[in-house]
Motif scaffolding. Structure first.
Motif, mmCIF file in Angstrom:
data_model
loop_
_atom_site.group_PDB
_atom_site.id
_atom_site.type_symbol
_atom_site.label_atom_id
_atom_site.label_comp_id
_atom_site.label_asym_id
_atom_site.label_seq_id
_atom_site.Cartn_x
_atom_site.Cartn_y
_atom_site.Cartn_z
ATOM 1 N N LEU A 155 116.239 53.265 21.587
ATOM 2 C CA LEU A 155 115.113 54.032 22.116
ATOM 3 C C LEU A 155 114.124 54.278 20.996
ATOM 4 C CD1 LEU A 155 116.967 56.707 24.295
ATOM 5 C CD2 LEU A 155 115.833 54.631 25.075
ATOM 6 N N GLU A 156 112.845 54.201 21.326
ATOM 7 C CA GLU A 156 111.793 54.337 20.316
ATOM 8 C C GLU A 156 111.019 55.612 20.586
ATOM 9 O OE1 GLU A 156 107.827 52.001 18.607
ATOM 10 O OE2 GLU A 156 108.995 51.160 20.282
ATOM 11 N N CYS A 157 110.890 56.409 19.537
ATOM 12 C CA CYS A 157 110.098 57.644 19.593
ATOM 13 C C CYS A 157 109.079 57.589 18.475
ATOM 14 C CB CYS A 157 110.988 58.875 19.446
ATOM 15 S SG CYS A 157 110.083 60.439 19.419
ATOM 16 N N ARG A 158 107.825 57.671 18.847
ATOM 17 C CA ARG A 158 106.779 57.591 17.839
ATOM 18 C C ARG A 158 106.757 58.858 16.988
ATOM 19 N NH1 ARG A 158 102.240 56.021 22.140
ATOM 20 N NH2 ARG A 158 103.506 57.594 23.212
ATOM 21 N N LYS A 159 106.123 58.717 15.853
ATOM 22 C CA LYS A 159 106.099 59.810 14.892
ATOM 23 C C LYS A 159 105.411 61.039 15.464
ATOM 24 C CE LYS A 159 106.627 61.614 10.767
ATOM 25 N NZ LYS A 159 107.939 61.934 10.217
ATOM 26 N N ARG A 160 104.338 60.829 16.208
ATOM 27 C CA ARG A 160 103.590 61.977 16.733
ATOM 28 C C ARG A 160 104.326 62.675 17.878
ATOM 29 N NH1 ARG A 160 100.638 57.445 18.583
ATOM 30 N NH2 ARG A 160 100.660 57.181 20.866
ATOM 31 N N LYS A 200 120.855 41.529 10.250
ATOM 32 C CA LYS A 200 121.647 42.199 11.268
ATOM 33 C C LYS A 200 120.876 43.291 11.996
ATOM 34 C CE LYS A 200 126.386 41.353 9.768
ATOM 35 N NZ LYS A 200 127.632 41.986 9.317
ATOM 36 N N PRO A 201 120.121 44.209 11.314
ATOM 37 C CA PRO A 201 119.420 45.240 12.062
ATOM 38 C C PRO A 201 118.438 44.681 13.059
ATOM 39 C CG PRO A 201 119.557 45.829 9.766
ATOM 40 C CD PRO A 201 120.040 44.429 9.879
ATOM 41 N N ALA A 202 117.853 43.571 12.754
ATOM 42 C CA ALA A 202 116.880 43.012 13.679
ATOM 43 C C ALA A 202 117.529 42.557 14.969
ATOM 44 C CB ALA A 202 116.144 41.841 13.013
ATOM 45 N N ALA A 203 118.826 42.295 14.929
ATOM 46 C CA ALA A 203 119.511 41.784 16.106
ATOM 47 C C ALA A 203 120.037 42.890 17.002
ATOM 48 C CB ALA A 203 120.666 40.883 15.691
ATOM 49 N N GLN A 246 116.747 53.348 15.938
ATOM 50 C CA GLN A 246 115.606 52.457 16.103
ATOM 51 C C GLN A 246 114.630 52.602 14.934
ATOM 52 O OE1 GLN A 246 112.200 52.939 16.822
ATOM 53 N NE2 GLN A 246 111.869 50.716 17.084
ATOM 54 N N ALA A 247 114.409 53.838 14.510
ATOM 55 C CA ALA A 247 113.533 54.041 13.358
ATOM 56 C C ALA A 247 114.136 53.422 12.109
ATOM 57 C CB ALA A 247 113.275 55.531 13.151
ATOM 58 N N ASP A 248 115.438 53.500 11.960
ATOM 59 C CA ASP A 248 116.087 52.896 10.801
ATOM 60 C C ASP A 248 116.002 51.371 10.855
ATOM 61 O OD1 ASP A 248 118.093 53.293 8.457
ATOM 62 O OD2 ASP A 248 119.056 51.817 9.767
ATOM 63 N N CYS A 249 116.172 50.784 12.042
ATOM 64 C CA CYS A 249 116.096 49.324 12.152
ATOM 65 C C CYS A 249 114.682 48.813 11.916
ATOM 66 C CB CYS A 249 116.584 48.882 13.531
ATOM 67 S SG CYS A 249 118.350 49.148 13.785
ATOM 68 N N VAL A 302 109.538 58.387 25.459
ATOM 69 C CA VAL A 302 110.536 57.626 24.702
ATOM 70 C C VAL A 302 110.741 56.289 25.421
ATOM 71 C CG1 VAL A 302 112.893 57.578 23.857
ATOM 72 C CG2 VAL A 302 111.627 59.734 23.872
ATOM 73 N N ARG A 303 110.490 55.180 24.736
ATOM 74 C CA ARG A 303 110.569 53.849 25.333
ATOM 75 C C ARG A 303 111.796 53.118 24.809
ATOM 76 N NH1 ARG A 303 104.889 51.535 23.519
ATOM 77 N NH2 ARG A 303 105.809 52.304 21.555
ATOM 78 N N ARG A 304 112.231 52.192 25.634
ATOM 79 C CA ARG A 304 113.357 51.367 25.232
ATOM 80 C C ARG A 304 112.868 50.245 24.336
ATOM 81 N NH1 ARG A 304 117.394 50.731 30.495
ATOM 82 N NH2 ARG A 304 117.646 52.988 30.865
ATOM 83 N N ALA A 305 113.590 50.003 23.260
ATOM 84 C CA ALA A 305 113.197 48.977 22.284
ATOM 85 C C ALA A 305 114.137 47.787 22.387
ATOM 86 C CB ALA A 305 113.225 49.557 20.875
#
Length: 1652
Positions: A1273-1278, A1265-1268, A1314-1317, A1649-1652
């Motif tokens: 939004l994706e935020c890198r660790k740095r 399910k999380p993959a779907a 997004q980080a959790d997925c 911040v990019r869209r995932a």
């Protein structure tokens, strides 16, 4: 009009009275100069004559009724002793007001009762208010001193004086408590606690029971409370004066020693106190002389309070025990037995085995034999040699008592020094201070000694300072108003002070006599006689006639006679040096410390050694007291003084009992009357021009506008008061001498009387004309009615005559008609009987003939039927035989055919079955035929038998007929008569049966009706039971809801306290960093504090209030338990967040499986178990759905059946059946719920098993399910720190307010999801933790901005709701929302706390803005044009010298300012799209603050309690209500919080005269407490001449009605403005959030911040 003209008929005067000091009377005739007597009517109704020798002997005049009960004595028109005494009595007894102003003096009368006027709500009401606006109170004086100190930056002093038992100590304690609250509310330091903790210690060691007071302070003290630059308490210092050490060794019969001794004796059974060897107080000489116990006190609990106070002040327990050992040693020293010896008893000794001396020596750590020796001997220096001389027993006892007093004095001094060191400021020098002087008042007893001499000397000095200060204030007032004034003469006591302290004064001669080797009290008194009587007579010194050992001093308050016995000994206060040396060598550190400095000057006495030269330079007690008193006077002269005079109303200590003689004595002694004399010497009555114009407008001529008030006053006063010396015009006020206001009041009353006479004459003429017109109309009406009555009477007589004739005619006709009807009835009856007899005869003949014919017809019919049956049976038999024969032929034919077709049997096997069926059918028909044959045979036999019987019967009847003869006519008549009787009897029986049937029918109807009534009653009972159950459930729900609200309030209060502690911790940390910082300044990045120190996620401890807890995280604190129980919606939140449990551990806990066997389980077994559970899960789901649908159908059927049964006839059986059916369905519902719970556990088990087999079962739906999920939004660790900085920390205010509501929270949530997925749970957790920390920092940064606080409240709440919506526990029953895999429950709780903090900060900002404008806007602003709220003179509006000027004109706050503040908050909340429920809760809290603050101020301000002011307040409240309704905020309880204020305003506007008015008030004011209602009625002041004061009888009537009202309200006067309503955030699941729905502006600079 002169002052003599005021003595006219009806005037009130005061005459002396031996019992009540002064008694009021009314003049019964006018006084003219030259008369020798005044004719008076006293208050008890008796008439008396008052002698008048000259006009100066005229009695004092009484004040007008409008001035009765004034809260400032200087506002009285006539300032004299009886007016002051009467005003104090009225306020104390009638109004229960113990405080009254007398210019700058606050007069406080001890009520001897606990009054609810000292709570924190009262402190809040007086804080920040002007003294002239509020009712007299000790807090008002304290607030005036505090405001003057902060405004003028000048030190202040509050001088509290009065005799013993007047309440000085209590007043001082309340004053210090007020300073501790208002001076420490912002910092919450421990200094205030220490200042308050000094009171129980000083009361224990310095207070004792006297004949006049149970808690009398036997010393004077001056406490300086130091304040910092921000007005907060930073330290304190205490100075003491003249401790009564003689009380240690001697007390009167009704008195006690100091409290500490009895407290120690009461605690003798405690384990730590057993080493003191104490006993009951009566077993000690120093405590057994007077009373042992004070009613209502507990010495044991008082000692515990004292020990707690010592602990607060930093005195360690071992040092406390050392202190108690010294005090116990003093008690044992008093029990040392000194025996006389020698021939003339010139020697003394102490037994070696004396137990008290041994205990004393052991407790103090000294040598017992040495102490015993030097108590009975003294050392003398003779010719350069030291000699030891024994002393007598009396001298030894005096030496013992002197040692005990010296030890206690040294211990008292050490305790004061220890308190001062604990109260010393730790934060630098105090900027200013307020001193509280608790000093003894003027004392005069039957026997006055050295203590009273010093006390009265101190009061002389204080009175001189007081007189000069009052005179100085009067001069300042005159200079401020630019008056041409001359010096005011007042009584100065400088001559008496010179007598006491001047050269060759009493103190000088006393010190000189003390230095003489053989000085004595007698020689000192003789020197006083020679110096002040013989050589030069002093006006304040006298000699008693009957004594040569006493002297008299004429003090300012009274004449006091002092006995000289003991003056020299008390002034020397010496103790032998040998005894002091023994104590210096003590093994106890504290005892040695107390006496190490004895070589220097001691403050408690002098040490007597054997050397005479050294003794001459010792300071006496009188000299030390003069020095300390001079230092005190210097301090007071350098400060602004405020005076509190405490009055003791009676000597019996009865509550609200007023003794006029004792009160007058104290008023003369405390300087209150002197203040009045100084005020009366000038212009005591002062009115502003506006007040004078409003009050005396009808006496003025010329322009009648308020703007020309000053010109009108200047023009009219010379005509009203011819003597220009009786008044004076100032810049803003007009000044009058004493009595002129009463003169103006009389002129005003005379003008009103003349106007009233004119009005009365016009009204009476109009009434007379109306009465005459009504009389004429009434006369004509009466005549018309009389004539009509006579005509009606004549018509009635004629009508009666005609009616009599008609009646006679009708009666005669009725009599003849009745006779005719009777004859006709008899004839008809005879004919009927005759005809009936004939008809019955014919009837009998017809019956006999008809019976024979009928019998024949029956027999012939029976024979015909028998013939028919025989023929039919024969025909049937023949048919059967023919058919049987044909059937046999057919059977033979079929058998032949069967034998010919045998070969086809195998092909048609089914025919055999058919044949068998046919055979069976044939057999059945055969058996049926046989049965029919048998039945036919039986019928035939029965028919034959019946036929034979009938034939025999016929033959018998024919034989009887032939044998029977014909009856004769006589027998026939007899039978006819019998039959007739039988028929009549049958008819009667039928009639009786019919009546019985009707009665039964009626009974049936009544039974049916009773049944219906019972059914209706049963239905009503069932409905009542249902209502009771519903009510009980509602009450239980309300109780639970109240308990939940209370828990929420406590938790939110703890959270608020934690926020303040956290802020204090941050401040302390910043201070420590500043102190540790080096000289070089290094700049740090603003985001450095937001970055975690390690890659690990932020721990839960850093996000919760438990971060400051010193305990390990494994043990949850009570605050954490309370937070979980209050804020968690389900029981699952009780799982500890500190330990990290694996899915296997959670599975084992849910399945109640021990961990040791579970460790041994294999993966294959668990896989099989998972498959089995999955299959069972699907089966249970289908079964649950079917059962659920079946349950719904059954419930619907039950509802239909129930409605039908209710609408139809419901019997008891049906009700029982329905009840049983409902119980069965309830059991079914319980079973279904149980199965549903098991199913949920199974689903939870499935999810946990899925997590257990995560590596092997990666293809299961729960991991796919999380993959779907898309739209994230994706935020890198740095970039995490950069995102937090641009989105929260460094965002500008204008940019933040222009964002859509909740945008930062939405962006952060999509990044976290997004980080959790992606499987990076650590990244998701760290990002969420950083966001929470940044939001908390943003709230602190914008702590005074409403808009930004509302913005972060919105974002914190939205982020909380999103995380809650996607938490695993929330999405168990939902397939639409994909849960988060990371456990963020601790962060969700932290966000909930952050929301509460933001909400509290939002309210705090608005409350801070509203605090200073509530009372001026709601109470003081006049929004109704043309209605003035100050029609009469407001006596409380008189300003003290130095008070703040009142805000006037357009600068005064109005309701528009209040609505602007509320509107700003509403706009901020609406802009952030917060829920209406939250807005309603916020405004409910604010409106409650407004209502409570306004009502508290109303209850403490006399100028606000009038009808016109009530109209203004009600209009202002209606504006506020309309504002709330216009914004839809009335449903949340905000309007209901105004009910107290609305009812108080209604009380001001309602009638207050009759008993019906009292009942209406009690029924209307249900929200107000009894104390509030009585207080408003007491404060009610007429605003105009059309209004009247509330009478005391009306107030007592209201009090009687209020006693019967069981409202269950707490006995409090003021409302608690600090009450906080707990906030509840409604959970509203937000819509599904996607990145496509967000509009992110470029100004945020988060393009990374990019869209995932």
């Amino acid at each position: 009009m002169t002052s003599l003209e005021l003595y006219s008929k009806g005037a009130s005067v005061w005459i002396p009275d031996p019992d009540t000091v002064w008694v009021s009377g009314l003049l019964l005739r006018d006084y003219s100069p030259g008369e020798k007597h005044l004719l008076l009517q006293l208050s008890d109704g008796t008439e008396a004559q008052y002698p008048v020798v000259s006009p100066s002997d005229l009695p004092p005049l009484g004040n007008p009724a409008i001035l009765e009960g004034e809260n400032d004595l200087t506002a009285l028109s006539f300032l004299h002793e009886p007016a002051v005494l009467h005003n104090l009595r009225v306020r104390f007894l009638d109004y229960n007001s113990i405080y009254t102003y007398c210019g700058i003096v606050l007069v406080a009368i001890n009520p001897y009762d606990q009054l609810p006027i000292y709570g924190e709500e009262v402190i809040d009401a007086y804080s920040g208010q002007d003294m002239a606006d509020m009712e007299p109170h000790i807090f008002s004086v304290a607030e005036e001193a505090y405001r003057t100190m902060t405004r003028e930056e000048k030190n202040q002093s509050i001088i509290i004086s009065g005799e013993s038992g007047s309440g000085k100590t209590v007043s001082a304690k309340f004053t210090m408590r007020y300073f501790a609250v208002v001076g420490g509310a912002s910092q919450q330091t421990s200094v205030e606690e220490r200042v308050l903790a000094s009171n129980p210690i000083m009361e224990s060691i310095g207070n004792a029971k006297t004949t006049r007071n149970d808690n009398s302070s036997r010393f004077g003290k001056y406490i300086e409370i130091g304040f910092g630059r921000k007005g907060d308490i930073i330290g304190a210092n205490m100075r003491t004066y003249l401790l009564e050490k003689s009380r240690v060794v001697f007390q009167a019969s009704a008195e006690r020693n100091y409290h500490i001794f009895y407290q120690l004796c009461a605690s003798r059974e405690l384990p730590e106190m057993r080493t003191l060897k104490l006993d009951a107080p009566e077993h000690f000489r120093y405590t057994g002389q007077g009373e042992m116990q004070i009613p209502g006190t507990d010495d044991l609990s008082d000692l515990e309070r004292t020990r707690n106070a010592f602990t607060i002040l930093g005195v360690q327990p071992d040092q406390q025990m050392e202190l108690f050992r010294i005090l116990s040693a003093v008690l044992h020293l008093g029990n040392v037995n000194i025996q006389a010896s020698g021939r003339s008893s010139d020697r003394s000794y102490i037994d070696a085995d004396d137990r008290p001396l041994a205990v004393f020596s052991k407790l103090l750590g000294v040598e017992g034999p040495q102490m015993a020796h030097w108590l009975c001997h003294r050392r003398l220096a003779v010719g350069g040699e030291l000699l030891v001389k024994p002393v007598s027993g009396q001298q030894a006892v005096e030496a013992r008592d002197a040692l005990a007093k010296h030890i206690y004095g040294q211990l008292f001094t050490w305790t004061v020094q220890r308190l001062n060191s604990a109260l010393r400021s730790q934060r630098g020098q105090a900027k200013s201070f307020i001193g509280v002087l608790d000093i003894y008042g003027f004392e005069t007893f039957d026997r006055n000694s050295f203590e009273q001499f010093c006390i009265n000397y101190a009061n002389e000095k204080l009175q001189q300072q007081f007189n000069r200060h009052v005179f100085h204030l009067e001069q300042e007032e005159y200079v401020r108003e630019e008056l041409a004034w001359s010096r005011i003469e007042f009584s100065d006591n400088q001559q008496c002070i010179n007598l006491l302290e001047g050269q060759l004064g009493l103190f000088d001669l006393l010190d000189e006599e003390c230095r003489m080797p053989k000085g004595s009290d007698e020689s000192w008194v003789q020197k006083l006689y020679d110096q002040h009587l013989t050589s030069k007579k002093h006006p304040h010194f006298q000699k008693p006639r009957m004594s040569n050992s006493a002297f008299v001093v004429l003090h300012f308050a009274d004449t006091v006679q002092y006995e000289c016995d003991g003056f020299l000994g008390k002034n020397r206060d010496t103790v032998f040096e040998e005894l002091i040396n023994i104590l210096k060598a003590s093994q106890s550190e504290l005892v040695a410390e107390l006496f190490q400095q004895q070589g220097n000057v001691s403050s408690n006495g002098s040490v007597r050694s054997g050397k005479r030269a050294a003794r001459e330079h010792k300071l006496t007690v009188g000299f030390q007291f003069r020095q300390s008193l001079q230092m005190l006077m210097d301090t007071l002269n350098n400060t602004t003084p405020h005076y509190v005079r405490c009055i003791k109303p009676n000597d019996l200590k009865e509550a609200f009992m007023f003794d006029p003689r004792r009160t007058v004595q104290q008023l003369r002694a405390c300087g209150v009357l002197e203040t009045i004399r100084i005020s009366a010497a000038g212009f005591p009555s002062r009115w502003t021009y506006e007040e004078f114009f409003c009050r005396y407008r009808l006496l003025l001529r010329g322009p009648q506008g308020p703007e020309q008030a000053q010109a009108s006053c200047r023009q009219a006063l010379p005509q009203l008061i011819p003597d220009p010396d009786q008044y004076c015009f100032g810049k803003t006020k007009v000044f009058f001498r004493a009595g002129q206001v009463a003169l103006l009041e009389r002129l005003r009353a005379e003008r009103l009387r003349v106007a009233a006479v004119i009005i009365q004459s016009r009204v009476r003429g109009w009434l007379a004309r109306i009465r005459y017109t009504r009389t004429c109309w009434a006369t004509a009406t009466i005549q018309r009615y009389c004539r009509g009555a006579l005509a009606r009477r004549l018509a009635l007589t004629l009508r009666y005559t005609k009616a009599a004739l008609v009646i006679q005619k009708s009666y005669r006709m009725v009599a003849v008609r009745q006779l005719f009807l009777m004859i006709r009835q008899a004839t008809v009856t005879i004919q009927a009987f005759t005809r009936g007899t004939q008809a019955r005869s014919r009837y009998r003949l017809l019956v006999a003939e008809r019976a024979a014919v009928l019998l024949q017809a029956r027999v012939r019919g029976w024979l015909a039927r028998q013939t028919y049956r025989r023929v039919r049976a024969a025909v049937v038999f023949v048919q059967c035989c023919a058919r049987r024969r044909a059937a046999r032929r057919e059977l033979m034919k079929l058998k032949t055919e069967a034998r010919s077709v045998e070969k086809y049997r195998e092909l048609n096997k089914g025919m055999e079955v058919k044949l068998m069926q046919l055979q069976l059918r044939a057999d059945q028909e055969a058996r049926g035929g046989a049965a029919l044959k048998e039945t036919l045979q039986a019928e035939r036999e029965a028919t034959n038998t019946e036929l034979e019987a009938l034939r025999a019967t016929v033959q018998k009847l024919e034989s009887q007929k032939q044998e029977k003869p014909q009856p004769g006519p006589a027998i026939s008549d007899k039978e006819v008569e019998e039959r007739r009787r039988a028929e009549e009897k049958a008819a009667q029986e039928i009639l009786q049966l019919t009546q019985e049937l009707q009665a039964l029918q009626r009974e049936k109807d009544s039974f049916c009706k009773d049944t219906e009534d019972l059914s209706a009653r049963l239905f009503e009972q069932e409905r009542a039971q249902e209502e009771c159950v519903h009510q009980a459930v509602s009450q239980a729900s309300a109780a639970l809801r109240a308990e939940l609200d209370e828990e929420r309030r406590k938790y939110q209060g703890l959270l608020r306290e934690f926020t303040r502690l956290e802020q204090r911790y941050d401040n302390l940390r910043e201070m420590s960093l500043l102190t540790e910082r080096t000289k070089g300044h290094r700049r740090t990045d603003s985001t450095q504090s937001l970055e975690p120190s390690s890659p690990t996620p932020l721990s839960p401890q850093s996000l919760t209030p438990l971060s400051l807890s010193p305990f390990p995280s494994a043990f949850s604190s009570p605050e954490e338990v309370r937070r979980v129980s209050v804020t968690s919606p389900s029981i699952e939140r009780r799982v500890s967040v500190w330990g990290i449990e694996t899915p296997m551990d959670q599975l084992m806990e849910m399945m109640d499986v021990a961990k040791d066997p579970a460790v041994k389980m294999k993966g294959e077994d668990l896989a099989h178990a998972y498959d089995a559970v999955r299959v069972a899960n699907k089966f249970l789901e289908s079964q649950l759905r079917s059962q659920h649908s079946q349950r719904e159908e059954e419930l619907e059927a039950l509802r239909c059946q129930l409605s039908q049964s209710i609408s139809g006839s419901s019997s008891a059986a049906q009700q029982q059946e329905l009840q049983a059916l409902l119980e069965a369905r309830e059991h079914e519902c319980v079973r279904l719920r149980r199965e549903l719970k098991e199913l949920k556990n199974t689903v939870s088990l499935r999810r946990l098993l899925t997590q257990v087999f995560n590596p092997e079962t990666s293809s299961c739906p729960s991991r796919t399910k999380p993959a779907a999920v898309t739209g994230l939004l994706e935020c890198r660790k740095r970039d995490e720190a950069k995102l937090i900085k641009n989105l929260i920390t460094d965002i500008r205010v204008d940019s933040a307010l222009s964002l859509p509501p909740g945008l930062p929270a939405g962006v952060l949530f999509l990044c976290v999801r997004q980080a959790d997925c992606s499987g990076d749970q650590a990244h998701a957790r760290s990002l969420c933790s950083a966001a929470v920390t940044a939001m908390k920092a943003a709230l602190k940064k914008h702590s005074n901005d409403v808009d930004m606080t509302a913005l972060w409240l919105r974002n914190a709440r939205l982020l909380h709701d999103l995380l809650t919506q996607h938490s695993p526990k929330q999405t168990l029953d939902s397939d639409e929302v994909v849960p988060l895999t990371a456990d963020l429950s601790d962060l969700i709780r932290t966000l909930s706390d952050l929301c509460i903090q933001a909400y509290q900060q939002l309210l705090s900002i608005t409350e801070k803005h509203l605090q200073n404008i509530i009372v001026p806007a709601l109470l003081e602003s006049e929004t109704i044009p043309g209605l003035s709220g100050s029609a009469g003179k407001s006596v409380t509006s008189r300003k003290r010298a130095g008070s703040d000027p009142r805000t006037v004109g357009g600068d005064a706050p109005t309701m528009a300012a209040v609505l602007r503040k509320l509107g700003a908050l509403h706009t901020a909340l609406s802009h952030q799209d917060l829920s209406p429920t939250l807005m309603e809760q916020a405004f409910k809290q604010l409106i409650y603050l407004i209502s409570a603050s306004a009502l508290n101020s109303l209850l403490l301000r006399k100028d606000m309690c009038c009808c016109s002011r009530g109209m203004h307040i009600r209009y202002n409240v209606s504006i506020l209500e309309e504002w709330l309704r216009s914004r839809g905020l009335q449903t949340g309880g905000a309007v209901a919080t105004l009910e107290h204020l609305i009812q108080a305003v209604q009380l001001l506007q309602a009638g207050k005269k009759t008993e019906s008015d009292a009942k209406a008030l009690v029924q209307t004011c249900t929200a107000l407490s009894s104390q509030q209602i009585v207080k408003i009625l007491t404060l009610y002041t007429p605003g105009s001449d059309l209004d009247e004061r509330v009478t005391l009888n009306f107030i007592r009537t209201v009090q009687g009605l209020l006693k019967g009202r069981s409202d269950g309200q707490p006995p409090q006067l003021l409302m608690d403005v600090r009450r906080v309503f707990p906030v509840t955030f409604p959970y509203l699941p937000p819509p599904v959030l996607r990145a496509e729905h967000l509009v992110i502006p470029d100004s945020l600079k988060i393009s990374f911040v990019r869209r995932a």
